[in-house]
Design a protein around this motif. Structure first.
Motif, PDB file in Angstrom:
ATOM      1  N   PHE A  91       0.828   1.621 -15.061  1.00 21.36           N
ATOM      2  CA  PHE A  91       2.151   2.183 -14.754  1.00 21.36           C
ATOM      3  C   PHE A  91       2.077   3.672 -14.395  1.00 21.36           C
ATOM      4  N   VAL A  92       2.773   4.060 -13.325  1.00 19.39           N
ATOM      5  CA  VAL A  92       2.910   5.486 -12.976  1.00 19.39           C
ATOM      6  C   VAL A  92       4.366   5.896 -13.119  1.00 19.39           C
ATOM      7  N   GLU A  93       5.269   5.278 -12.331  1.00 20.92           N
ATOM      8  CA  GLU A  93       6.695   5.572 -12.503  1.00 20.92           C
ATOM      9  C   GLU A  93       7.547   4.505 -11.836  1.00 20.92           C
ATOM     10  N   MET A  94       8.806   4.390 -12.332  1.00 19.71           N
ATOM     11  CA  MET A  94       9.776   3.526 -11.666  1.00 19.71           C
ATOM     12  C   MET A  94      10.383   4.340 -10.534  1.00 19.71           C
ATOM     13  N   LEU A  95      10.355   3.790  -9.313  1.00 19.19           N
ATOM     14  CA  LEU A  95      10.829   4.553  -8.151  1.00 19.19           C
ATOM     15  C   LEU A  95      12.327   4.354  -7.931  1.00 19.19           C
ATOM     16  N   ASP A  96      12.774   3.113  -8.032  1.00 23.89           N
ATOM     17  CA  ASP A  96      14.203   2.781  -7.949  1.00 23.89           C
ATOM     18  C   ASP A  96      14.371   1.423  -8.612  1.00 23.89           C
ATOM     19  N   ASP A  97      15.567   0.832  -8.497  1.00 28.78           N
ATOM     20  CA  ASP A  97      15.861  -0.403  -9.240  1.00 28.78           C
ATOM     21  C   ASP A  97      14.782  -1.485  -9.110  1.00 28.78           C
ATOM     22  N   ASN A  98      14.250  -1.647  -7.888  1.00 31.43           N
ATOM     23  CA  ASN A  98      13.330  -2.764  -7.672  1.00 31.43           C
ATOM     24  C   ASN A  98      11.884  -2.365  -7.430  1.00 31.43           C
ATOM     25  N   HIS A  99      11.578  -1.064  -7.498  1.00 31.16           N
ATOM     26  CA  HIS A  99      10.227  -0.633  -7.130  1.00 31.16           C
ATOM     27  C   HIS A  99       9.539   0.156  -8.234  1.00 31.16           C
ATOM     28  N   MET A 100       8.290  -0.182  -8.474  1.00 36.75           N
ATOM     29  CA  MET A 100       7.452   0.517  -9.456  1.00 36.75           C
ATOM     30  C   MET A 100       6.180   1.010  -8.763  1.00 36.75           C
TER      31      MET A 100
ATOM     32  N   TYR B  69       0.847  -1.185   0.000  1.00 38.37           N
ATOM     33  CA  TYR B  69       0.000   0.000   0.000  1.00 38.37           C
ATOM     34  C   TYR B  69       0.888   1.243   0.000  1.00 38.37           C
ATOM     35  N   THR B  70       0.294   2.371  -0.381  1.00 38.70           N
ATOM     36  CA  THR B  70       0.954   3.675  -0.233  1.00 38.70           C
ATOM     37  C   THR B  70      -0.017   4.584   0.514  1.00 38.70           C
ATOM     38  N   ASP B  71       0.359   5.844   0.704  1.00 43.52           N
ATOM     39  CA  ASP B  71      -0.551   6.785   1.380  1.00 43.52           C
ATOM     40  C   ASP B  71      -1.708   7.202   0.475  1.00 43.52           C
ATOM     41  N   ASP B  72      -1.595   6.887  -0.801  1.00 46.43           N
ATOM     42  CA  ASP B  72      -2.669   7.183  -1.763  1.00 46.43           C
ATOM     43  C   ASP B  72      -3.467   5.899  -1.994  1.00 46.43           C
ATOM     44  N   LYS B  73      -4.753   5.939  -1.709  1.00 43.28           N
ATOM     45  CA  LYS B  73      -5.559   4.704  -1.786  1.00 43.28           C
ATOM     46  C   LYS B  73      -5.639   4.134  -3.207  1.00 43.28           C
ATOM     47  N   ASP B  74      -5.370   4.969  -4.204  1.00 46.60           N
ATOM     48  CA  ASP B  74      -5.463   4.503  -5.597  1.00 46.60           C
ATOM     49  C   ASP B  74      -4.129   4.017  -6.162  1.00 46.60           C
ATOM     50  N   LEU B  75      -3.062   4.097  -5.349  1.00 41.55           N
ATOM     51  CA  LEU B  75      -1.729   3.724  -5.856  1.00 41.55           C
ATOM     52  C   LEU B  75      -1.089   2.645  -4.989  1.00 41.55           C
ATOM     53  N   LEU B  76      -0.348   1.743  -5.638  1.00 40.01           N
ATOM     54  CA  LEU B  76       0.399   0.686  -4.941  1.00 40.01           C
ATOM     55  C   LEU B  76       1.843   0.718  -5.420  1.00 40.01           C
ATOM     56  N   ILE B  77       2.714   0.091  -4.628  1.00 42.88           N
ATOM     57  CA  ILE B  77       4.104  -0.084  -5.059  1.00 42.88           C
ATOM     58  C   ILE B  77       4.373  -1.582  -5.200  1.00 42.88           C
TER      59      ILE B  77
ATOM     60  N   ILE C  78      12.815  -3.381 -17.584  1.00 39.56           N
ATOM     61  CA  ILE C  78      12.237  -3.793 -18.875  1.00 39.56           C
ATOM     62  C   ILE C  78      10.739  -3.450 -18.902  1.00 39.56           C
ATOM     63  N   SER C  79      10.037  -3.778 -17.821  1.00 41.96           N
ATOM     64  CA  SER C  79       8.594  -3.484 -17.758  1.00 41.96           C
ATOM     65  C   SER C  79       8.344  -1.986 -17.864  1.00 41.96           C
ATOM     66  N   THR C  80       9.173  -1.200 -17.177  1.00 39.36           N
ATOM     67  CA  THR C  80       9.019   0.255 -17.224  1.00 39.36           C
ATOM     68  C   THR C  80       9.099   0.755 -18.667  1.00 39.36           C
ATOM     69  N   GLU C  81      10.116   0.313 -19.393  1.00 38.84           N
ATOM     70  CA  GLU C  81      10.274   0.755 -20.786  1.00 38.84           C
ATOM     71  C   GLU C  81       9.076   0.328 -21.633  1.00 38.84           C
ATOM     72  N   LEU C  82       8.605  -0.902 -21.418  1.00 36.88           N
ATOM     73  CA  LEU C  82       7.510  -1.400 -22.258  1.00 36.88           C
ATOM     74  C   LEU C  82       6.178  -0.732 -21.899  1.00 36.88           C
ATOM     75  N   PHE C  83       5.952  -0.484 -20.612  1.00 42.94           N
ATOM     76  CA  PHE C  83       4.737   0.253 -20.227  1.00 42.94           C
ATOM     77  C   PHE C  83       4.768   1.664 -20.815  1.00 42.94           C
ATOM     78  N   LYS C  84       5.941   2.304 -20.779  1.00 39.65           N
ATOM     79  CA  LYS C  84       6.044   3.663 -21.354  1.00 39.65           C
ATOM     80  C   LYS C  84       5.757   3.630 -22.850  1.00 39.65           C
ATOM     81  N   LEU C  85       6.296   2.621 -23.519  1.00 35.83           N
ATOM     82  CA  LEU C  85       6.046   2.480 -24.962  1.00 35.83           C
ATOM     83  C   LEU C  85       4.544   2.330 -25.224  1.00 35.83           C
ATOM     84  N   LEU C  86       3.907   1.421 -24.469  1.00 35.41           N
ATOM     85  CA  LEU C  86       2.480   1.167 -24.691  1.00 35.41           C
ATOM     86  C   LEU C  86       1.644   2.406 -24.360  1.00 35.41           C
ATOM     87  N   ASP C  87       1.995   3.076 -23.248  1.00 33.04           N
ATOM     88  CA  ASP C  87       1.306   4.334 -22.891  1.00 33.04           C
ATOM     89  C   ASP C  87       1.379   5.325 -24.051  1.00 33.04           C
ATOM     90  N   SER C  88       2.592   5.438 -24.640  1.00 34.72           N
ATOM     91  CA  SER C  88       2.796   6.422 -25.712  1.00 34.72           C
ATOM     92  C   SER C  88       1.973   6.074 -26.954  1.00 34.72           C
TER      93      SER C  88
END
Ligand code: 5GP
Length: 239
Positions: A70-79, A17-25, A53-63
């Motif tokens: 997908f919202v953003e990659m936070l660090d090496d292991n977290h999205m 969970y995160t502090d935003d009810k609509d977002l997860l990590i 890899i997922s980050t790049e592909l989600f960005k491609l599909l979003d575009s």
């Protein structure tokens, strides 16, 4: 955005969970499993590769106009991604016959299919992810109606139409892959989960070498090098 309490731990990811009810990590783990969890291992760095890899592909599909969680990659292991009600259907897209398709129907491994095959598997480890037809999906209440199944099929084909030429351009045959979808807070169906060599099959177009989780499933070794190559090819010719 900070991780709060653990919502769920799966085979390849932990969900917080995160502090935003609509977002997860999602935390991408280094664990590897195959054959419904019967074969287990771990490969340091695998989680980070799949996240990137997922980050790049989600960005491609979003575009290209495909709605994803997908919202953003936070660090090496977290999205960071949207929270969805997961539709418990694994949408399998196949361009070339291999894996369970060759085992169950006897189609020769490597046969290029006359058209892209889209199949549904029940996302249920206890039952071993059995195949579903439309009636099964309705009887099990996995979707509201057949129109939602048609939406899943349409989105899966659109995603394949984007990814197939994208990877061909990088010298990789996109053999098959598994997608998961969910409903966002508006009730809209969006792409969820991940798109990585853990749930796609990539064959090098020149050598035929497997560049995905089959290296682990089939005990071929060299999994991390293969995943690194997939990422390098993606980043190498970023559009
Ligand atoms: P098959 O049905 O041939 O085992 O798999 C078809 C495609 O979907 C492969 O790319 C495979 O990686 C993916 N796939 C199918 N089921 C699962 C699953 O339960 N987990 C993961 N990670 N991938 C799956």
């Amino acid at each position: 955005m900070e991780k709060r309490e653990l919502l769920y731990e799966g085979k390849a990811k932990r969900l917080f969970y995160t502090d935003d009810k609509d977002l997860l990590i999602s935390e991408f783990k280094d664990d590897l499993t195959a054959f419904n969890g019967e074969k287990k291992s771990s490969e340091a760095g695998k989680g980070a590769l799949n996240n990137k890899i997922s980050t790049e592909l989600f960005k491609l599909l979003d575009s290209k106009g495909v709605p994803t969680h997908f919202v953003e990659m936070l660090d090496d292991n977290h999205m960071l991604h949207k929270k969805v009600d997961v539709i418990m259907i694994e949408v399998i897209v196949r361009n070339i016959a291999t894996g369970s398709l060759t085992r169950t129907l006897g189609i020769k491994d490597g046969t290029v299919l006359p058209f892209t095959l889209v199949e549904f598997d029940f996302k249920n480890d206890d039952l071993g992810d059995p195949k579903l037809n439309d009636q099964h999906c309705i009887i099990l209440g996995l979707v509201d109606d057949v129109a939602e199944l048609d939406t899943l099929r349409k989105m899966a084909r659109e995603i394949n139409d984007i990814l197939l030429p994208y990877f061909a351009d990088k010298g990789l045959n996109l053999v098959d892959f598994k997608l998961e979808f969910g409903k966002d807070s508006n009730g809209d169906i969006i792409l969820a989960d991940e798109i990585s060599p853990d749930n796609c099959r990539f064959w090098d177009m020149e050598t035929g070498e497997k560049m995905d989780k089959d290296r682990f499933r089939q005990g071929l070794g060299g999994l991390k090098v293969a995943y690194e190559q997939v990422l390098e090819r993606i980043l190498g010719s970023k559009q």
